[in-house]
Design an enzyme around this catalytic site. Structure first.
Site, mmCIF file in Angstrom:
data_model
loop_
_atom_site.group_PDB
_atom_site.id
_atom_site.type_symbol
_atom_site.label_atom_id
_atom_site.label_comp_id
_atom_site.label_asym_id
_atom_site.label_seq_id
_atom_site.Cartn_x
_atom_site.Cartn_y
_atom_site.Cartn_z
ATOM 1 N N GLN A 1 -20.034 -29.727 -20.929
ATOM 2 C CA GLN A 1 -21.271 -29.371 -21.310
ATOM 3 C C GLN A 1 -22.489 -30.080 -20.456
ATOM 4 O O GLN A 1 -22.104 -31.307 -19.904
ATOM 5 C CB GLN A 1 -21.621 -30.246 -22.396
ATOM 6 C CG GLN A 1 -23.063 -30.032 -23.350
ATOM 7 C CD GLN A 1 -22.903 -30.464 -24.726
ATOM 8 O OE1 GLN A 1 -22.120 -31.371 -25.004
ATOM 9 N NE2 GLN A 1 -24.029 -30.480 -25.305
ATOM 10 N N SER B 1 -27.851 -33.307 -20.646
ATOM 11 C CA SER B 1 -28.657 -34.357 -20.194
ATOM 12 C C SER B 1 -28.677 -34.312 -18.763
ATOM 13 O O SER B 1 -28.061 -33.874 -18.101
ATOM 14 C CB SER B 1 -27.945 -35.488 -20.766
ATOM 15 O OG SER B 1 -27.581 -35.514 -22.064
ATOM 16 N N GLU C 1 -21.781 -29.582 -31.578
ATOM 17 C CA GLU C 1 -21.307 -30.932 -31.039
ATOM 18 C C GLU C 1 -21.441 -32.082 -32.217
ATOM 19 O O GLU C 1 -20.466 -33.176 -32.265
ATOM 20 C CB GLU C 1 -21.954 -31.143 -30.144
ATOM 21 C CG GLU C 1 -21.767 -32.507 -29.333
ATOM 22 C CD GLU C 1 -22.546 -33.017 -28.266
ATOM 23 O OE1 GLU C 1 -22.318 -33.882 -27.476
ATOM 24 O OE2 GLU C 1 -24.064 -32.886 -28.386
#
Length: 340
Positions: A110, A113, A228
């Site tokens: 992923q 961020s 998630e």
């Protein structure tokens, strides 16, 4: 034929042709996908049977009893990438990504961020500029689990800096071995490097690897994030056993103490944490049973928050019980996961 009967018949047919004890994990899970038992709520032809999600538990239980292999630990992200691709990808993307994702032949990470965009995810700054049938991407991502061993990344970029921040995002499947992708370890104080930071320099991504519409990245990303949160918050939940997970570490620590250290006050605190863990497990089971669609809702966020708070309290109690012994016997040398 009821949905349960259909699952049972499909499982029986799969096991009649393929012995999970004689085939490799990848081989058997490939046949499981082809039979529609990977994600039973997915459409037929894409690893599913078009049934209710709760039927997956029935299929998994029967396959597990027959000795079928579980997903490899590094395949955790198939719980995120799979629902995202099947919900927002086109048929060609579903054919390309879903089967090798489920078998474990291709691992995903992923890439959400950024150093300046964590909780404010929509404020991310990694730029994607269209160049014909490709996109040129520049930026940095951080806290990326298994990025150094992943084959593909779920990447969200800013494709239109002039649009409102939630509307200027675009989502891609990124080849982690593409030129310009630089993965670096993030070393923690324990010596471990569980996470990575990923630098993207003039990385070219084919438009064919765009998941969802241009500028529709926020909506696509919400599918990933909801799954998630459900996966993390429900890790001790729908399929979890009583006493499983971090609470088991506390029970083992308690039992390892000498008798004079297991006083009533401490026992009450340990028991209170065990009750919290069991309450969370049952709450997650209830959320799993009541969910009727393939993608979860806010219950996953609540579970993730409660799980994080509980884990912190449990491990703090473990350290308190260990006392000075908790500071010794640990190797702080640099370690990086090579494979899972």
């Amino acid at each position: 034929m009821t949905e349960a009967d259909r699952v049972d018949a499909t499982v029986a047919a799969l096991l009649a042709e393929h012995d999970p004890k004689k085939e490799s994990r990848e081989e058997f899970r490939g046949h499981q996908y082809d039979a529609g038992l990977a994600w039973v709520h997915f459409p037929e032809g894409f690893g599913g049977l078009g049934l209710r999600p709760e039927m997956q538990r029935r299929a998994d239980a029967s396959l597990r009893e027959a000795g079928a292999p579980a997903a490899a630990p590094a395949s955790f992200f198939l719980s995120l990438a799979g629902p995202t691709v099947v919900t927002h990808g086109d048929d060609e993307q579903k054919r390309r990504f879903l089967r090798p994702m489920f078998t474990g032949e291709e691992r995903w990470c992923q890439l959400f961020s950024e150093p300046g965009a964590g909780s404010d995810f929509a404020g991310l700054g990694t730029r994607a500029v269209r160049d014909g049938e490709e996109w040129v991407v520049n930026g940095q991502k951080v806290w990326n689990t298994i990025a150094h061993i992943a084959d593909w990344g779920m990447l969200v970029t800013r494709s239109n800096p002039d649009a409102p921040k939630h509307k200027g995002l675009t989502y891609f499947a990124l080849d982690m071995r593409a030129p310009g992708v630089d993965v670096r370890p993030l070393r923690q104080m324990t010596g471990e490097a569980e996470f990575n930071e990923v630098y993207l320099t003039d990385v070219r991504i084919p438009d064919a690897n765009r998941i969802g519409g241009e500028g529709d990245g926020w909506r696509v990303a919400l599918t990933t994030l909801m799954n998630e949160r459900a996966a993390i918050g429900g890790s001790g939940g729908p399929a979890g056993r009583r006493g499983r997970g971090v609470i088991d570490e506390l029970v083992k620590t308690w039992r390892s103490l000498p008798a004079d250290a297991r006083d009533r006050a401490r026992r009450d605190r340990v028991m209170a944490l065990w009750v919290r863990a069991e309450t969370l497990r049952l709450t997650n089971m209830r959320a799993g049973e009541t969910r009727r669609a393939g993608n979860p809702g806010a219950e996953g966020s609540v579970g993730k928050l409660a799980s994080a708070d509980l884990n912190k309290a449990v491990l703090e109690m473990c350290m308190e019980l260990l006392g000075p012994a908790g500071m010794v016997g640990y190797d702080y040398s640099f370690r990086r996961l090579v494979s899972l």
